[in-house]
Design a protein around this motif. Structure first.
Motif, PDB file in Angstrom:
ATOM      1  N   ASP B 180      21.614  -9.979   2.260  1.00  0.00           N
ATOM      2  CA  ASP B 180      22.996 -10.411   2.071  1.00  0.00           C
ATOM      3  C   ASP B 180      23.075 -11.913   1.800  1.00  0.00           C
ATOM      4  O   ASP B 180      23.491 -12.689   2.663  1.00  0.00           O
ATOM      5  N   SER B 183      26.500 -13.616   2.255  1.00  0.00           N
ATOM      6  CA  SER B 183      26.777 -13.953   3.649  1.00  0.00           C
ATOM      7  C   SER B 183      25.947 -15.149   4.101  1.00  0.00           C
ATOM      8  O   SER B 183      26.414 -15.991   4.868  1.00  0.00           O
ATOM      9  N   LYS B 186      27.627 -18.153   3.033  1.00  0.00           N
ATOM     10  CA  LYS B 186      28.829 -18.352   3.857  1.00  0.00           C
ATOM     11  C   LYS B 186      28.480 -18.893   5.233  1.00  0.00           C
ATOM     12  O   LYS B 186      29.110 -19.830   5.729  1.00  0.00           O
ATOM     13  N   GLN B 187      27.482 -18.292   5.866  1.00  0.00           N
ATOM     14  CA  GLN B 187      27.095 -18.730   7.209  1.00  0.00           C
ATOM     15  C   GLN B 187      26.720 -20.210   7.219  1.00  0.00           C
ATOM     16  O   GLN B 187      27.149 -20.977   8.080  1.00  0.00           O
ATOM     17  N   GLN B 214      24.313 -15.812  -5.514  1.00  0.00           N
ATOM     18  CA  GLN B 214      25.034 -15.351  -4.336  1.00  0.00           C
ATOM     19  C   GLN B 214      25.104 -16.448  -3.270  1.00  0.00           C
ATOM     20  O   GLN B 214      26.129 -16.665  -2.638  1.00  0.00           O
ATOM     21  N   GLY B 218      28.563 -17.988  -2.002  1.00  0.00           N
ATOM     22  CA  GLY B 218      28.984 -17.952  -0.605  1.00  0.00           C
ATOM     23  C   GLY B 218      29.320 -19.342  -0.076  1.00  0.00           C
ATOM     24  O   GLY B 218      30.340 -19.569   0.582  1.00  0.00           O
ATOM     25  N   PRO B 340      21.004  -7.825   6.625  1.00  0.00           N
ATOM     26  CA  PRO B 340      21.643  -9.076   7.026  1.00  0.00           C
ATOM     27  C   PRO B 340      20.665 -10.246   7.079  1.00  0.00           C
ATOM     28  O   PRO B 340      19.475 -10.063   7.305  1.00  0.00           O
ATOM     29  N   ARG B 342      20.342 -14.480   8.655  1.00  0.00           N
ATOM     30  CA  ARG B 342      20.769 -15.145   9.882  1.00  0.00           C
ATOM     31  C   ARG B 342      20.501 -16.645   9.790  1.00  0.00           C
ATOM     32  O   ARG B 342      19.416 -17.065   9.392  1.00  0.00           O
TER      33      ARG B 342
END
Lengths: 350, 350
Positions: B180, B183, B186-187, B214, B218, B340, B342
């Motif tokens: 992802d 994401s 974004k994180q 991506q 994000g 996912p 992290r």
DNA sequence: TTGAAAGCGTTACCAC
DNA sequence: GTGGTAACGCTTTCAA
């Protein structure tokens, strides 16, 4: 009925078009199609029909059938003993395998890759099937274990190249390809000698690993020959993991600060560097550091790392050449190949 | 005449013992031997004789013959498009392949690995022979090219998993496995937002690479949503090579110093860090830096790098599971899997 | 240049 | 539990 049999979901594999399917579709004989596929002369007119039929049916040759018929597999396997499940992650191994794979691909050979835990080496399925014309192997673990594995490999009968081993190949089907780690240790030793060091620490993992012995031997040889007063200690980390090495070096630095740390690999050298940093020791001012491999790690550290560059990619490529030649001629041209390594000076040694 | 035919040096391969050789040697029928080999019930007495004969003749099954008979190859291939000949050297790829290889090995499947230059993708021999039950692919290059390659893969008819692609799989034989990255961007963006930045530079290679888009998307999304006054620039390096990135960042820093540099990968972030160092800019005091991947590089730099950890090994493993299930059941359970990522905070962001 | 047949080593199927 | 036979898809050999 069409040439292609119906797909049967209970079967593992979709039924694919065969030579005879194509032959029917094109209205020619099987042999004409076979000849076309293998680039043998076929009349232009026929050729075109066959070509179209192949495209229509999405025909691709079945390698199993071809192999069975020809007793040639066009495939080489490599077994890699490593305690890390991400065995390809080691940059030495990834480069070696890349070099081997590319060379084999260029000759339309296939490379089967399998990693295995050192203690489960004998169980590697790749060893128990005849599906490769030849094998490569990277052993790992205590010398006695490796010796046994080496002997078992020899017994397989296939042409085999083993990387980075000390054992002599006694059988005509085994060759050994290595880099000159002894010289690497010497080159580094000779360079460091100019720094007028009095104490050197060699950091290595507990793991029994043949290249490391050579590196240490080369290094120690130079110092011993130059001056008996230089103190060379070996520091053994529980593993080559970053944290383990960092800890062991940090503990050592708490007791005394040597003039130099040589680590068995660059990433271990990076861990040692981090330990120095945490201990407030300046590199290269208070202490010089060097490693082995010369892949990418040396660039990432600050200061950049002095290292001995390994020809890992070429090792793989060379093994491929040796193996293919062995398959073609029936004998290895050389049974033992040693590729040179080269010192690359960075900022970590001042 | 003995069971084993004489080795003929003109042949590529040594002639090996076959089932019928073993059968003769043991004084039983071929089927009995075949049954024994495949662990079917055999009377203890017979069993012993067969066992001995196999050992004596050093018999190992011929996988080509078995594959041909069963229409099962017990083999999966992976094609990796990469402009670097040492394609396995990329830690993302090496972990992914390790994960895939280990899973397949545990089920006695074999993994064929082939790297290929992006523009020569269609020529990869692994695509033009039926020798694998299923395929994995990592594409690379401009989107239009990748789209065409994706379509061609679909046409092969074999079950296929493609990694890290944006395209929807339209055919039932294709699945896409990704992480992802959106994401991830974004994180990282949300974390950096707390640093009250006014200007951010995103460094990426010129290469068209789907994960990077991506990540950037994000990241930009978060900043755009939070405050229109944050200035986000994209800096394009000629390649992802260390020197190229370092140069491009150095040139940029000569003009102005942003509050943050986010690089498309950790090794690019390391190059950016080196550029800062050379430009006399202190990290994280004057400028914060972050990257993506979380493999090893983040440890080697000083300060350690803030990064977004990629589940590369699991990506490979997951693809393996999907593929084997597809082979067993005839259909993919999922056609699109996203794992996912992290955020892992290091010292480079203060 | 094209075609028919044999056989590579294995396993499914069916007798015994 | 064991054994004979056919067939998997292909290429070599020999004939047309």
């Amino acid at each position: 009925m069409k040439g292609i049999r119906e797909a049967d979901p209970s079967r593992r594999k979709l039924a694919r078009a065969t030579l005879s399917d194509v032959a029917k579709e094109a209205g020619v004989s099987v042999m004409t199609v076979s000849n076309f596929v293998r680039s043998k002369p076929v009349r232009v007119q026929t050729r075109k029909r066959v070509e179209e039929a192949i495209a229509r049916l999405n025909y691709r040759p079945n390698v199993s059938a071809r192999s069975l018929r020809l007793s040639e597999e066009y495939s080489v396997g490599i077994v890699i003993a490593d305690s890390d499940p991400a065995f390809l992650n080691d940059p030495f191994i990834s480069r070696l395998v890349s070099g081997l794979s590319n060379y084999l691909s260029s000759l339309d050979y296939t490379l089967d890759v399998q990693g295995v835990a050192p203690e489960r080496f004998e169980n590697a399925t790749i060893l128990n099937k005849v599906g490769n014309e030849a094998l490569c192997a990277i052993l790992c673990g205590p010398k006695a274990l490796r010796k046994e594995q080496f002997a078992n490999l020899t017994r397989l009968g296939q042409p085999i190249v083993v990387f980075q081993e000390v054992f002599q190949s006694t059988a005509p089907n085994v060759a050994v390809v290595s880099q000159d780690d002894l010289s690497g240790g010497k080159q580094l030793g000779q360079y460091l000698l100019k720094k007028r060091l009095r104490s050197v620490v060699f950091v290595r993992p507990a793991l029994d690993w043949c290249a490391l012995e050579q590196r240490e031997k080369g290094l120690r040889g130079v110092f011993a020959a130059a001056s008996p007063s230089i103190d060379v200690k070996t520091l053994i980390a529980p593993s080559e993991r970053f944290d383990d090495v960092q800890q062991v070096v940090k503990d050592h630095l708490a007791k005394r600060t040597p003039d130099a740390i040589v680590a068995a690999t660059d990433s271990m050298a990076a861990a040692a560097l981090k330990a120095c940093e945490l201990s407030g020791i300046r590199v290269p001012k208070d202490l010089v550091i060097a490693g082995f491999n010369g892949f990418d790690v040396w660039r990432y550290t600050s200061p950049t790392m002095t290292t001995v560059v390994s020809p890992a990619y070429e090792l793989g490529r060379h093994a491929g050449e040796l193996l293919i030649q062995r398959l073609k001629t029936g004998a290895f041209s050389k049974r033992h190949v040693v590729l040179p390594v080269r010192l690359q000076v960075g900022e970590s040694t001042g």
